[in-house]
Design an enzyme around this catalytic site. Structure first.
Site, PDB file in Angstrom:
ATOM      1  N   HIS A  38       0.816  -1.221   0.000  1.00 14.87           N
ATOM      2  CA  HIS A  38       0.000   0.000   0.000  1.00 14.87           C
ATOM      3  C   HIS A  38       0.849   1.270   0.000  1.00 14.87           C
ATOM      4  O   HIS A  38       0.363   2.347  -0.337  1.00 14.87           O
ATOM      5  CB  HIS A  38      -0.996  -0.001   1.175  1.00 14.87           C
ATOM      6  N   ASP A  71       0.105  -7.541   1.274  1.00 17.28           N
ATOM      7  CA  ASP A  71       0.531  -6.159   1.524  1.00 17.28           C
ATOM      8  C   ASP A  71       2.054  -6.069   1.617  1.00 17.28           C
ATOM      9  O   ASP A  71       2.614  -5.446   2.517  1.00 17.28           O
ATOM     10  CB  ASP A  71      -0.107  -5.602   2.795  1.00 17.28           C
ATOM     11  N   GLY A 150       3.428   6.383   8.314  1.00 17.95           N
ATOM     12  CA  GLY A 150       4.827   6.554   7.929  1.00 17.95           C
ATOM     13  C   GLY A 150       5.677   5.369   8.335  1.00 17.95           C
ATOM     14  O   GLY A 150       6.741   5.123   7.755  1.00 17.95           O
ATOM     15  N   SER A 152       4.636   2.321   8.006  1.00 17.12           N
ATOM     16  CA  SER A 152       4.261   1.200   7.140  1.00 17.12           C
ATOM     17  C   SER A 152       5.426   0.747   6.272  1.00 17.12           C
ATOM     18  O   SER A 152       6.096   1.560   5.631  1.00 17.12           O
ATOM     19  CB  SER A 152       3.101   1.608   6.238  1.00 17.12           C
TER      20      SER A 152
END
Length: 292
Positions: A38, A71, A150, A152
């Protein structure tokens, strides 16, 4: 910690000149970086993706693999990265309540700071709260390690410095915020404290194997009772025992100095010459008397 910080990089996607999306990632080889899908989803629309190493060093990268279900995404750069690659430990070796550390670039930590704060890796710590699965059957760690927008795509490290997960999300939801001036804006707000998730690293390793990307897998250290502190205490106790034993031996073998007592009665005193007798102390001779 120093090497792990060097392995953690910021990932940037330029949506337009005024819109920049940021996340985190980590180096797994000279030419490969891992992050969340993502974070780089804009690459599907031909948006350029970069990694930021320093304030003056930004390198464009290519998304060579991604999975919306997991993801996860793997990035590749033509330029060799002169940064250490992380090591891994299988997620299956991790246990509940193991201490873990998250590294990354939470965007809120740079607000009001100078430019150096932008490239400074931030570290938070916590424990593994649970091993769970997503609705898509992806293995996750639930942790209480603080994560923010941030973070991630950043690495989740074990207590011995290996990557065991990829930070992916926190218990956030979109809400409407009204500021003091009456301005309305959508913001992400927390639904619960200490509830965050990381993708277990085994979900990544199987993809690295499939793509032929080499990595180093480190087993969990053996929990040995003979740690440094225990060995030091054993040596200290043994040394103390030996010293005490030597002191006792010396004490019992010590020769006493001769001492001359002041004698009275029928004996010579220390102050009398050897040929002189204390007549007053000599017993008087009396003839035997017949008992009546």
């Amino acid at each position: 910690t120093s090497e792990n910080m060097k392995s953690t990089v910021m990932v940037l996607v330029y949506c337009n000149e005024n819109d920049l999306e940021t996340g985190s990632g980590f180096i797994i080889s000279e030419n490969h970086i891992v992050t969340n899908e993502h974070v780089v989803s804009g690459a599907e629309f031909d948006l350029p993706v970069y990694i930021l190493l320093d304030n003056d060093e930004m390198i464009e990268v290519e998304v060579i693999w991604s999975s919306e279900v997991k993801d996860l995404a793997i990035l590749e750069t033509e330029k060799a990265l002169k940064r250490p690659a992380v090591q891994f430990t299988s997620s299956s070796e991790m246990e509940i309540r193991d201490r873990v550390y998250a590294m990354g670039f939470p965007s809120a930590a740079t607000e009001g700071m100078d430019s150096s704060a932008l490239t400074t890796v931030k570290t938070t710590e916590g424990i593994i709260s649970a091993k769970v699965y997503s609705e898509s059957d992806v293995a996750l760690f639930q942790t209480d390690t603080p994560l923010n927008p941030g973070n991630s795509g950043g690495p989740l490290f074990s207590d011995w410095g290996t990557v065991i997960g990829v930070n992916s999300s926190a218990s956030l939801a979109y809400g409407i915020i009204i500021d003091e001036y009456g301005q309305v804006s959508p913001e992400r707000i927390r639904k619960g404290d200490g509830i965050n998730w990381a993708i277990q690293v085994d979900e990544l390793l199987v993809e690295l194997d499939r793509l032929g990307i080499d990595y180093e897998l480190i087993p969990r250290p053996t929990d040995s009772p003979w740690n440094t502190l225990t060995i030091f205490l054993m040596i200290f106790a043994l040394s103390s025992f030996v010293l005490a034993l030597i002191a006792l031996i010396l004490l019992f073998n010590k020769k006493e100095k001769p001492r001359i007592k002041h004698l009275t009665g029928n004996y010579i005193t220390n102050n009398s010459p050897p040929d002189r007798m204390n007549q007053q102390q000599l017993p008087q001779h009396t003839p035997n008397k017949q008992l009546q």
